[in-house]
Design an enzyme around this catalytic site. Structure first.
Site, PDB file in Angstrom:
ATOM      1  N   HIS A 311      37.029  39.234  40.475  1.00 44.81           N
ATOM      2  CA  HIS A 311      37.679  40.739  41.059  1.00 44.81           C
ATOM      3  C   HIS A 311      36.708  41.568  40.317  1.00 44.81           C
ATOM      4  O   HIS A 311      36.300  41.548  39.145  1.00 44.81           O
ATOM      5  CB  HIS A 311      39.095  40.359  40.695  1.00 44.81           C
ATOM      6  CG  HIS A 311      40.017  41.814  41.407  1.00 44.81           C
ATOM      7  ND1 HIS A 311      39.957  42.964  40.776  1.00 44.81           N
ATOM      8  CD2 HIS A 311      40.518  41.641  42.436  1.00 44.81           C
ATOM      9  CE1 HIS A 311      40.585  43.731  41.759  1.00 44.81           C
ATOM     10  NE2 HIS A 311      40.910  42.922  42.664  1.00 44.81           N
ATOM     11  N   ASP A 369      43.953  36.192  46.837  1.00 45.70           N
ATOM     12  CA  ASP A 369      43.756  35.958  48.282  1.00 45.70           C
ATOM     13  C   ASP A 369      43.489  34.248  48.274  1.00 45.70           C
ATOM     14  O   ASP A 369      43.445  33.649  49.293  1.00 45.70           O
ATOM     15  CB  ASP A 369      42.244  36.569  48.625  1.00 45.70           C
ATOM     16  CG  ASP A 369      42.647  38.206  49.027  1.00 45.70           C
ATOM     17  OD1 ASP A 369      43.768  38.263  49.382  1.00 45.70           O
ATOM     18  OD2 ASP A 369      41.767  38.983  48.869  1.00 45.70           O
TER      19      ASP A 369
HETATM   20  N1  CMC Z   1      31.388  33.123  43.019  1.00 46.10           N
HETATM   21  C1  CMC Z   1      30.046  33.093  42.424  1.00 46.10           C
HETATM   22  N2  CMC Z   1      29.556  34.080  41.463  1.00 46.10           N
HETATM   23  C2  CMC Z   1      30.593  35.121  41.556  1.00 46.10           C
HETATM   24  C3  CMC Z   1      31.439  35.400  42.246  1.00 46.10           C
HETATM   25  C4  CMC Z   1      31.985  34.503  43.237  1.00 46.10           C
HETATM   26  N3  CMC Z   1      33.092  34.523  43.718  1.00 46.10           N
HETATM   27  N4  CMC Z   1      31.921  36.636  41.890  1.00 46.10           N
HETATM   28  C5  CMC Z   1      31.189  37.136  41.171  1.00 46.10           C
HETATM   29  N5  CMC Z   1      30.170  36.211  40.657  1.00 46.10           N
HETATM   30  C6  CMC Z   1      29.202  36.461  39.704  1.00 46.10           C
HETATM   31  C7  CMC Z   1      28.029  37.458  40.051  1.00 46.10           C
HETATM   32  O1  CMC Z   1      26.960  36.576  41.016  1.00 46.10           O
HETATM   33  C8  CMC Z   1      27.468  38.054  39.153  1.00 46.10           C
HETATM   34  O2  CMC Z   1      26.631  36.999  38.143  1.00 46.10           O
HETATM   35  P1  CMC Z   1      25.542  37.796  37.364  1.00 46.10           P
HETATM   36  O3  CMC Z   1      26.010  38.447  36.261  1.00 46.10           O
HETATM   37  O4  CMC Z   1      25.035  36.441  36.778  1.00 46.10           O
HETATM   38  O5  CMC Z   1      24.572  38.440  38.390  1.00 46.10           O
HETATM   39  C9  CMC Z   1      28.625  38.200  38.178  1.00 46.10           C
HETATM   40  O6  CMC Z   1      29.751  37.323  38.633  1.00 46.10           O
HETATM   41  C10 CMC Z   1      29.465  39.377  38.431  1.00 46.10           C
HETATM   42  O7  CMC Z   1      29.844  39.711  39.772  1.00 46.10           O
HETATM   43  P2  CMC Z   1      29.677  41.202  40.584  1.00 46.10           P
HETATM   44  O8  CMC Z   1      29.154  41.201  41.841  1.00 46.10           O
HETATM   45  O9  CMC Z   1      28.879  42.061  39.680  1.00 46.10           O
HETATM   46  O10 CMC Z   1      31.182  41.629  40.357  1.00 46.10           O
HETATM   47  P3  CMC Z   1      31.767  42.644  41.042  1.00 46.10           P
HETATM   48  O11 CMC Z   1      32.909  43.218  40.412  1.00 46.10           O
HETATM   49  O12 CMC Z   1      30.918  43.542  41.738  1.00 46.10           O
HETATM   50  O13 CMC Z   1      32.384  41.879  42.412  1.00 46.10           O
HETATM   51  C11 CMC Z   1      33.999  40.949  44.032  1.00 46.10           C
HETATM   52  C12 CMC Z   1      33.972  41.386  42.565  1.00 46.10           C
HETATM   53  C13 CMC Z   1      35.277  40.475  44.269  1.00 46.10           C
HETATM   54  C14 CMC Z   1      33.362  41.428  44.970  1.00 46.10           C
HETATM   55  C15 CMC Z   1      33.219  39.390  43.765  1.00 46.10           C
HETATM   56  O14 CMC Z   1      33.771  38.528  42.699  1.00 46.10           O
HETATM   57  C16 CMC Z   1      33.083  38.459  44.710  1.00 46.10           C
HETATM   58  O15 CMC Z   1      32.315  38.608  45.759  1.00 46.10           O
HETATM   59  N6  CMC Z   1      34.388  37.463  45.170  1.00 46.10           N
HETATM   60  C17 CMC Z   1      34.380  36.571  46.132  1.00 46.10           C
HETATM   61  C18 CMC Z   1      35.139  37.670  47.253  1.00 46.10           C
HETATM   62  C19 CMC Z   1      36.435  37.687  46.896  1.00 46.10           C
HETATM   63  O16 CMC Z   1      37.227  36.806  46.797  1.00 46.10           O
HETATM   64  N7  CMC Z   1      37.176  38.871  47.007  1.00 46.10           N
HETATM   65  C20 CMC Z   1      38.336  39.351  46.819  1.00 46.10           C
HETATM   66  C21 CMC Z   1      38.855  40.218  45.777  1.00 46.10           C
HETATM   67  S1  CMC Z   1      40.615  40.362  45.548  1.00 46.10           S
HETATM   68  C22 CMC Z   1      41.054  41.175  46.887  1.00 46.10           C
HETATM   69  C23 CMC Z   1      40.923  42.316  47.048  1.00 46.10           C
HETATM   70  O17 CMC Z   1      41.320  43.276  45.986  1.00 46.10           O
HETATM   71  O18 CMC Z   1      40.336  42.956  48.052  1.00 46.10           O
END
Ligand code: CMC
Length: 434
Positions: A311, A369
């Protein structure tokens, strides 16, 4: 509104030896906020924050999140208390009006919502304009936006009465729109709302009743449904809420703004994650294939991510996920689907990810989710309905934030700037000379 009249602490920004004082606003909770509103006028520079990871786009009194503590408060009340002791329509009242209602206020509010659950009969025609296999989110974007074409007496945003009527209409009609989108996709007749049922019961009734057999709504399932609504009701300045606020800043009507919010929610990184999560579980298929998918999620060269994990704000745990997990256990117990292979895979994936160093060190926990998808699957909803259910739950959050924004006397159109890295001015070259 941030109080500009009080004496304030300031931060000093030095650019090429010249100092600029930036006011610091202290919130009632959360980190201090540097006020850069006059920075461009005074210093001629912009700030740069793609993804808005360090930017407060507005002030608000509705929802507070502390991502490190795993805390979510609506008007100060913790989400676990609301999910455990309140119910969705009471939480809607709280979000919209700022305080918990008295019993008379709640009764009046529930009546007003119940009396608006029907759609204008002519709106049925919209549904048949869609292809039979249309995604229900596409129908929701279209029909929510089209409400502006029907309810002309609630599109004048300068009239508080019209704003109120639009709010109630949207909260009341969104379940009907979502349920009818579902009915349309499975080729069943639309089921009209019933005023003797609660908000959650009525939604289940409209989704699962057929003329040949009235659906008996189990109280445990109605409670789980209500919890799903409650846990998704609002979430501060997330992508879809910010979209609603940005759309509304131009003076757009409420139905157009909510349609914009639904469109943004659809993406798999936001509300579409619940659908994406179930599709991923289907692709994994059986628990023995989980290590392969965990390895892919950890591989920097593979874009695959474990959907339903991680998240942007919660870097500890998602407090909604905790409550949702309890609900998932209750529903799985009731329906006796512990041995459903998909749900078994989900449980095993949760276990293995929570024991894996990569996920633990990056604080990537199952989010709301992940568990809501499991509950909805067990209840018999097709995967494509997961995001529409999120959208109907979040409507009250969008509306509350929309109303709050419109009451700001200093409301300006949202207009970010950019760090331009393209060509500088150059002369046009005729096509024969290129
Ligand atoms: N699986 C594998 N690696 C992950 C994941 C994941 N689901 N989420 C984040 N990471 C890794 C990412 O690769 C990065 O690694 P590094 O630091 O080595 O580059 C690190 O964790 C930080 O990720 P980020 O993309 O910078 O984090 P963010 O805050 O921008 O993204 C997110 C948050 C929710 C978009 C992401 O965690 C994601 O894509 N999750 C899967 C989709 C998901 O379940 N979304 C629902 C969110 S809850 C409902 C809502 O509020 O809408």
């Amino acid at each position: 509104m941030a109080d500009d009249t009080r004496p304030q602490r300031t931060a000093t920004l030095t650019i090429d030896g010249q100092n600029f004082e930036l006011p610091i606003h202290s919130p009632t909770a959360g980190p201090d906020v540097l006020d850069i509103r006059k920075l461009y006028a005074q210093a001629g520079v912009f700030t740069y924050d793609p993804g808005f990871t360090s930017t407060a786009s507005c002030d608000s009194t509705i929802t507070f999140i502390d991502g490190d503590k795993g805390e979510l408060l609506h008007r100060g009340y913790p989400i676990d208390q609301l999910a455990g002791r309140s119910h969705y329509l009471e939480v809607c009242y709280l979000l919209l009006y700022g305080e918990l209602p008295s019993s008379d206020q709640l009764e009046d509010f529930e009546n007003r919502v119940t009396m608006h659950t029907m759609l204008h009969e002519q709106m049925r025609n919209f549904f048949s304009g869609f292809r039979r296999d249309a995604h229900p989110m596409a129908i929701m974007v279209g029909v929510a936006g089209a409400m502006a074409a029907f309810y002309h007496d609630s599109t004048d945003i300068s009239d508080p009465w019209q704003r109120e009527v639009a709010s109630i209409r949207l909260i009341a009609k969104m379940p009907t729109i979502a349920a009818w989108a579902y009915k349309y996709s499975v080729g069943q007749p639309f089921v009209y709302p019933r005023n003797d049922l609660t908000y959650a019961e009525n939604f289940l009734h409209m989704c699962f009743s057929v003329p040949a057999a009235e659906y008996h709504v189990d109280p445990i399932l109605a409670r789980a449904m209500d919890r799903i609504f409650t846990l998704h009701a609002d979430h501060e300045q997330n992508a879809s809420t910010s979209t609603v606020r940005l759309a509304s800043s131009s003076g757009a009507n409420p139905f157009a703004c909510i349609a914009a919010g639904i469109a943004c929610l659809w993406g798999p990184a936001h509300g579409g994650a619940n659908q994406a999560c179930l599709e991923m579980l289907r692709e994994i298929g059986t628990p023995d294939r989980i290590p392969e998918y965990i390895a892919r999620a950890k591989d920097k060269d593979d874009p695959f991510r474990l959907m339903g994990f991680g998240h942007r704000v919660y870097k500890n745990f998602d407090p909604r996920a905790k409550v949702m997990k309890e609900s998932a256990d209750e529903v799985l117990d009731l329906l006796g689907v512990e041995n459903n292979p998909l749900l078994k895979t989900a449980k095993e994936l949760e276990k293995q990810a929570l024991e894996d160093d990569y996920f633990v060190s990056k604080k990537l926990f199952p989010n709301v989710d992940f568990y809501s998808g499991i509950i909805l699957e067990a209840m018999g909803f097709p995967t494509a309905m997961f995001t529409p259910i999120f959208a109907l739950s979040r409507t009250v959050g969008w509306i509350s934030q929309w109303k709050e924004q419109l009451s700001d006397p200093q409301l300006k159109i949202g207009r970010p700037r950019q760090l331009y890295l393209g060509e500088t001015e150059r002369d046009y070259v005729d096509i024969e000379s290129r």
